[in-house]
Write an enzyme that holds these catalytic residues in place. Structure first.
Site, PDB file in Angstrom:
ATOM      1  NE  ARG A 252      -3.659  -2.373   0.096  1.00 49.28           N
ATOM      2  CZ  ARG A 252      -3.266  -3.508  -0.521  1.00 49.28           C
ATOM      3  NH1 ARG A 252      -2.176  -3.553  -1.253  1.00 49.28           N
ATOM      4  NH2 ARG A 252      -3.998  -4.591  -0.427  1.00 49.28           N
TER       5      ARG A 252
ATOM      6  CB  SER B 180      -9.144  -2.980   4.293  1.00 48.59           C
ATOM      7  OG  SER B 180      -9.545  -4.236   3.831  1.00 48.59           O
TER       8      SER B 180
ATOM      9  CD  GLU C  34      -5.787  -0.269   2.481  1.00 45.08           C
ATOM     10  OE1 GLU C  34      -5.505  -1.247   3.199  1.00 45.08           O
ATOM     11  OE2 GLU C  34      -6.323  -0.371   1.370  1.00 45.08           O
TER      12      GLU C  34
END
Ligand SMILES: Cc1cc2nc3c(=O)[nH]c(=O)nc-3n(C[C@H](O)[C@H](O)[C@H](O)COP(=O)(O)OP(=O)(O)OC[C@H]3O[C@@H](n4cnc5c(N)ncnc54)[C@H](O)[C@@H]3O)c2cc1C
Length: 287
Positions: free
Chosen positions: A160, A210, A280
């Site tokens: 990420r 998420s 995130e």
């Protein structure tokens, strides 16, 4: 170029929350995008590039600068042999469909991620064992007003993460290298991944996927569930009972509810397990 003022960001985020952007631009070509950025720099106006808003939590106070949305108006997809080039505003699902229709495999993992190519290259989006970094061969960016091509190595992809998060760059497109496969097999793989998403994820509610990154050695959803937080609510925001890794807009939540919920979850998981959860989701504006 479309120019809007006091545009509600709740219309442009999958959480369906967020205050107004003072100015909101939708360029219709890469030249218009360059022009919009040049103008912001000239006016010393802060700007924010967004794609489909599927990984954003925008403050209820809104954004006082200019939001520049790279939409499917800059979303051309071109196939050449085993390579696909997609402009930044193309949706990942559209790229996956194009790959399938051309008998090209390797992009199935991204077919259910509701983001744009630009947002996915920025985040190094991934799912079900696949990641953008595994298929990308080149990312085109605007840096200091000029177009430049970056190799995967120069993108510094990690979990990420990409270099675009650290430098002031705008992704205009990316090339991916795929491999020939029977279209029926590709369709079957995409259908199966989609089935797993529908089964495991609370897709019936607005969310940003998420909420937290996977902490090394753990799963965020499991830590949250084991902390007894399934169904935990702040205002209209809730930890999904279907998948504890998702914070959902359960009932007319605003961004403050979601932010407070995220803060509570982080604190409680830290108290119970001593593990730091890192969002995130990208926080935009003042919280
Ligand atoms: C239901 C659901 C499921 C999801 N599943 C997954 C999943 O399986 N895997 C996964 O990785 N993610 C998942 N996500 C999160 C999200 O879809 C991805 O992170 C996606 O790549 C974000 O793309 P976007 O276009 O929506 O970016 P945005 O949310 O608009 O932006 C995200 C960040 O990228 C930056 N950005 C966007 N476009 C550009 C550009 N062209 N140039 C420079 N910077 C840019 C923005 O400034 C921002 O910081 C999911 C989200 C939802 C709602």
């Amino acid at each position: 170029m479309i120019e809007l003022f006091d545009e509600p960001m709740s219309k442009h985020t999958t959480f369906r929350t967020g205050g107004n952007a003072r100015r909101f631009l939708i360029p219709e070509s890469i030249n218009e995008l360059k022009e919009a950025v040049r103008k912001c720099c000239e006016d010393k106006e802060e700007y924010l590039i967004i794609g489909n808003g599927s990984n954003l939590l925008v403050s209820e106070k809104g954004y006082s600068g200019t939001v520049i949305q790279i939409s499917d108006k800059i979303g051309k997809i071109t196939v050449s042999g085993e390579e696909i080039y997609a402009e930044a505003g193309a949706m990942l699902s559209a790229v996956a469909r194009t790959a399938r229709d051309n008998g090209l495999s390797g992009f199935e993992f991204a077919s259910g991620i509701p983001g744009s190519v630009g947002g996915a290259a920025f985040m190094n989006a991934g799912a079900y064992g696949g990641e953008i970094k595994n298929v990308v061969t080149r990312v085109d960016v605007i840096v200091d007003g000029e177009l430049k091509s970056l190799s995967p190595e120069e993108m510094h992809f990690d979990y990420r993460h990409s270099i675009v998060m650290e430098k002031n760059m705008i992704i205009t497109g990316m090339a991916v290298k795929l491999e020939k496969k029977n279209p029926e097999e590709i369709t079957a793989a995409m259908t199966e991944l989609n089935r797993r998403r529908v089964e495991k994820q609370p897709l019936e509610y607005p969310s940003a996927g998420s909420t937290f990154k996977r902490p090394t050695g753990y799963f965020a959803g499991k830590l949250i569930e084991d902390s007894g937080l399934a169904g935990y609510r702040v205002g209209g925001a809730m930890v999904s009972t279907k998948h504890c890794g998702f914070v959902i807009n359960y009932d007319n939540a605003n961004s403050d509810d979601i932010y407070r919920l995220i803060t509570d979850v982080k604190r409680i998981v830290m108290e119970k397990f001593g593990v730091e959860l890192e969002p995130e989701v990208r926080l935009i504006g003042e919280f």
